[in-house]
Enzyme design. Structure first.
Site, short mmCIF file in Angstrom:
data_model
loop_
_atom_site.label_atom_id
_atom_site.label_comp_id
_atom_site.label_asym_id
_atom_site.label_seq_id
_atom_site.Cartn_x
_atom_site.Cartn_y
_atom_site.Cartn_z
N ARG A 143 0.97 7.67 11.55
CA ARG A 143 1.90 6.57 12.06
C ARG A 143 3.29 6.84 11.16
O ARG A 143 2.82 6.73 9.99
CB ARG A 143 1.26 5.44 11.89
CG ARG A 143 0.36 5.08 13.02
CD ARG A 143 -0.04 3.55 13.12
NE ARG A 143 -0.78 3.23 12.09
CZ ARG A 143 -1.33 1.96 12.03
NH1 ARG A 143 -1.39 1.38 12.87
NH2 ARG A 143 -2.13 1.74 10.87
N ASP B 211 12.38 9.95 -7.29
CA ASP B 211 13.21 11.07 -7.10
C ASP B 211 13.91 10.94 -5.51
O ASP B 211 14.99 11.73 -5.60
CB ASP B 211 12.38 12.38 -6.91
CG ASP B 211 11.20 12.15 -6.14
OD1 ASP B 211 10.38 11.29 -6.66
OD2 ASP B 211 10.72 13.09 -5.31
N GLY C 98 -5.47 6.28 3.08
CA GLY C 98 -5.61 7.56 2.62
C GLY C 98 -4.70 7.60 1.22
O GLY C 98 -3.58 6.92 1.10
N HIS C 99 -5.28 8.21 0.27
CA HIS C 99 -4.50 8.51 -0.92
C HIS C 99 -4.33 9.96 -0.95
O HIS C 99 -5.07 10.84 -0.88
CB HIS C 99 -5.36 8.00 -2.08
CG HIS C 99 -5.87 6.73 -2.38
ND1 HIS C 99 -6.47 6.34 -3.34
CD2 HIS C 99 -5.13 5.82 -1.74
CE1 HIS C 99 -6.85 5.16 -3.26
NE2 HIS C 99 -5.82 4.79 -2.22
N THR D 39 -6.03 0.04 11.75
CA THR D 39 -6.37 1.55 11.68
C THR D 39 -7.83 1.85 12.43
O THR D 39 -8.11 3.02 12.79
CB THR D 39 -6.33 2.00 10.30
OG1 THR D 39 -7.59 1.50 9.76
CG2 THR D 39 -5.33 1.86 9.65
N ARG E 135 5.67 5.20 8.77
CA ARG E 135 5.59 3.96 8.01
C ARG E 135 6.80 3.21 8.04
O ARG E 135 8.09 3.92 8.31
CB ARG E 135 5.51 4.43 6.38
CG ARG E 135 4.24 4.99 6.28
CD ARG E 135 3.76 5.16 4.74
NE ARG E 135 2.64 5.90 4.64
CZ ARG E 135 2.32 6.54 3.63
NH1 ARG E 135 3.27 7.18 2.75
NH2 ARG E 135 1.12 7.09 3.57
N GLY F 226 -3.01 7.22 -5.65
CA GLY F 226 -4.08 8.36 -5.66
C GLY F 226 -3.40 9.44 -6.40
O GLY F 226 -4.15 9.94 -7.31
N GLY G 171 0.76 -1.10 -0.01
CA GLY G 171 0.07 0.04 0.12
C GLY G 171 0.82 1.32 -0.04
O GLY G 171 2.13 1.15 0.01
N ASP G 172 0.27 2.65 -0.12
CA ASP G 172 0.81 3.72 -0.06
C ASP G 172 1.99 3.84 -1.16
O ASP G 172 2.87 4.47 -1.03
CB ASP G 172 1.76 4.08 1.28
CG ASP G 172 0.93 3.80 2.39
OD1 ASP G 172 -0.41 4.15 2.27
OD2 ASP G 172 0.89 3.05 3.46
P1 GDP Z 1 -1.47 5.71 -1.86
O1 GDP Z 1 -2.47 5.36 -0.76
O2 GDP Z 1 -1.13 4.48 -2.78
O3 GDP Z 1 -2.28 6.65 -2.81
O4 GDP Z 1 -0.37 6.39 -1.39
P2 GDP Z 1 -0.20 7.51 -0.45
O5 GDP Z 1 -0.67 8.75 -0.88
O6 GDP Z 1 -0.47 7.09 1.12
O7 GDP Z 1 1.41 7.67 -0.20
C1 GDP Z 1 2.24 7.89 -1.20
C2 GDP Z 1 3.22 9.10 -0.92
O8 GDP Z 1 4.12 9.37 -1.72
C3 GDP Z 1 2.26 10.37 -0.78
O9 GDP Z 1 3.08 11.06 0.33
C4 GDP Z 1 2.55 11.15 -1.90
O10 GDP Z 1 2.24 12.49 -2.07
C5 GDP Z 1 4.03 10.76 -2.41
N1 GDP Z 1 4.06 10.54 -3.86
C6 GDP Z 1 3.57 9.82 -4.99
N2 GDP Z 1 4.33 9.90 -5.70
C7 GDP Z 1 5.62 10.57 -5.62
C8 GDP Z 1 6.65 10.56 -6.19
O11 GDP Z 1 7.05 10.36 -7.37
N3 GDP Z 1 7.62 11.42 -5.40
C9 GDP Z 1 7.76 11.86 -4.38
N4 GDP Z 1 8.54 12.39 -3.55
N5 GDP Z 1 6.56 11.54 -3.49
C10 GDP Z 1 5.38 10.80 -4.45
#
Ligand code: GDP
Length: 439
Positions: free
Chosen positions: A305, A335, A40-41, A128, A307, A17, A12-13
């Site tokens: 929390r 990046d 959350g996304h 959660t 990760r 999103g 996940g994460d």
């Molecule tokens: P989801 O649940 O799969 O949508 O993922 P989350 O939103 O929980 O976590 C993904 C994290 O990575 C978030 O903080 C995003 O803003 C961040 N994010 C997504 N793509 C990138 C990226 O290419 N680079 C960086 N630095 N952050 C990213």
């Protein structure tokens, strides 16, 4: 005619999103097909930064119809709160449709989740506490309440009584707390039913008609492949299927309609909650990766929390992509690794002196040790790269390594959290030069 599933390849994460928000520019429908408000996304666009838990990620486009399908766990409080938050941030009222067969998460589910996690103590699952496990338990025990039930007082009271009677025995004898009277819940849920009424319809019929018209549909997964109850790290899994295969069921479209399955993969690993995580980094290395990861560190979008983090895990991602049936990968957070001179990757596991190149069942996964190799780092900021050829050679090499290790073509690369920090690679080849920005 395009139906695309956007799903997680790991814990996940992964950045689903962001991917959904970017691809929704060209979509007519964005659909949540499983899970509830337990993850959350994160989305960063011209309106600001948002963590969506219940609303589909297409809500920032007025042309997109956002659908909550019958497979999802509908947290009505969270839904209404997020809907109001969008208005407060100046986002035009989104088009929203909720399945009249979707079931609702009751306060009693959240309470049970909390009490059970407390009872389990150190043996807990890192829930959660959004009521998801008790919700799906009720659903499959045929004790759930569908949104359509909220429009009929007599039926609703009967369903609530059926659902709550057995739980009161647990409240009394196992958790030692006060019982709940179904009748006390009735007025509030009848009122919420009236609030939901304008959004309710047969969303399966809506989506099947849309598909016949050739409208683009995005199916947005929650959590990742390794949290799937059948194929993941059971019992540290979630309670609904996180797989693209289930998207057809949870949305109500034919299984063969899903032509494109984008598995979102992070350039390193992260994991919220309990369970085996072979590449976990503790100490300074982990702290640094956590601090630099994501848009502002690797902290849960719902709970805040920290990760758990680690290096890229080849057997886990290869397995995650396989069980998702990925037709392509979206690689995110590339990046983040720009600070490393050498980038460690986990190429396999060691178990009882033997090398494993696959992701075993939890009982064995608990005991594996990662086999780590290193690849050259690029030691610079790549967050404004707009194509594969703009990446430094070492970053290209890292991307090519992941593509080979996963066994799936990388179709797009994300180099920052913002919507525009994303570019597609060629569509018919392994990652190479003919890139274009998405959208
Ligand atoms: P989801 O649940 O799969 O949508 O993922 P989350 O939103 O929980 O976590 C993904 C994290 O990575 C978030 O903080 C995003 O803003 C961040 N994010 C997504 N793509 C990138 C990226 O290419 N680079 C960086 N630095 N952050 C990213």
């Amino acid at each position: 005619m395009t139906v695309t599933a956007i799903v997680g390849a790991s814990w996940g994460d992964e950045g689903k999103g962001k991917m959904t928000d970017a691809l929704a520019a060209d979509a007519a429908y964005v659909v949540r097909f499983q899970g509830g408000s337990n993850a959350g996304h994160t989305i960063i666009n011209e309106y600001g930064k948002f963590a969506l838990h219940m609303l589909p990620s297409g809500v920032f486009y007025p042309h997109v119809t956002n659908v909550i399908g019958p497979g999802a766990a509908l947290d009505v409080d969270m839904l209404l709160k997020e809907y109001d938050n969008l208005a407060a941030a100046g986002v035009p009222a989104p088009r929203l449709r909720i399945s009249d067969r979707a079931q609702i998460v009751l306060p009693v589910h959240r309470l049970l989740d909390e009490l059970e996690e407390e009872r389990l103590g150190a043996d807990g699952f890192g829930s959660t506490k959004r009521g998801i496990a008790p919700f799906y338990a009720d659903k499959y025990a045929k004790l759930g309440i569908q949104t359509a039930d909220l429009l009929d007082g007599e039926r609703l009271l009967h369903r609530l009584e059926r659902s709550i009677t057995a739980k009161n025995v647990l409240f009394n004898h196992l958790y030692h707390c006060a019982p709940i009277a179904a009748a006390n819940l009735l007025p509030q849920w009848l009122e919420l039913g009236q609030k939901l009424r304008p959004f309710l319809c047969d969303t399966g019929a809506l989506l099947r008609e849309a598909r016949m018209r050739g409208d683009a549909i995005l199916l947005e997964g929650q959590l990742g492949a390794l949290r799937d109850p059948d194929h993941g790290i059971y019992p540290y899994s979630t309670s609904s299927s996180t797989l693209a295969g289930f998207a057809a069921v949870g949305a109500g479209i034919p299984p063969y309609a899903i032509e494109r399955i984008i598995a979102v993969v992070k350039a390193y690993s992260s994991c919220v909650g309990a369970g085996p995580f072979p590449v976990e980094l503790n100490g300074k290395e982990g702290d640094e990766l956590r601090r630099r990861g994501g848009d502002s560190g690797e902290y849960g979008a719902l709970t805040g929390r920290p990760r758990r983090v680690g290096w890229f895990d080849a057997p886990a991602i290869r397995y995650g992509c396989a069980i998702q049936g990925a037709t392509e990968i979206a690689l995110t957070n590339l990046d983040v690794l720009g600070y490393l001179e050498r980038i460690p990757v986990c190429t396999g596991y060691e178990l009882d002196g033997k090398l494993l190149d696959y992701f075993p069942a939890t009982s064995r996964l608990d005991r594996v040790k990662p086999v780590i190799e290193t690849l050259p780092g690029w030691c610079c900021d790549i967050s404004s790269a707009a194509s594969f050829e703009e990446l430094p050679p070492a970053a290209q090499g890292y991307v090519n390594y992941i593509e080979k290790a996963a066994g799936v073509r990388i179709g797009s690369i994300s180099v920052g959290p913002r919507r525009e920090q994303l570019f597609a690679t060629a569509t018919d080849q392994p990652v190479r030069s003919a890139s274009r920005r998405i959208p």
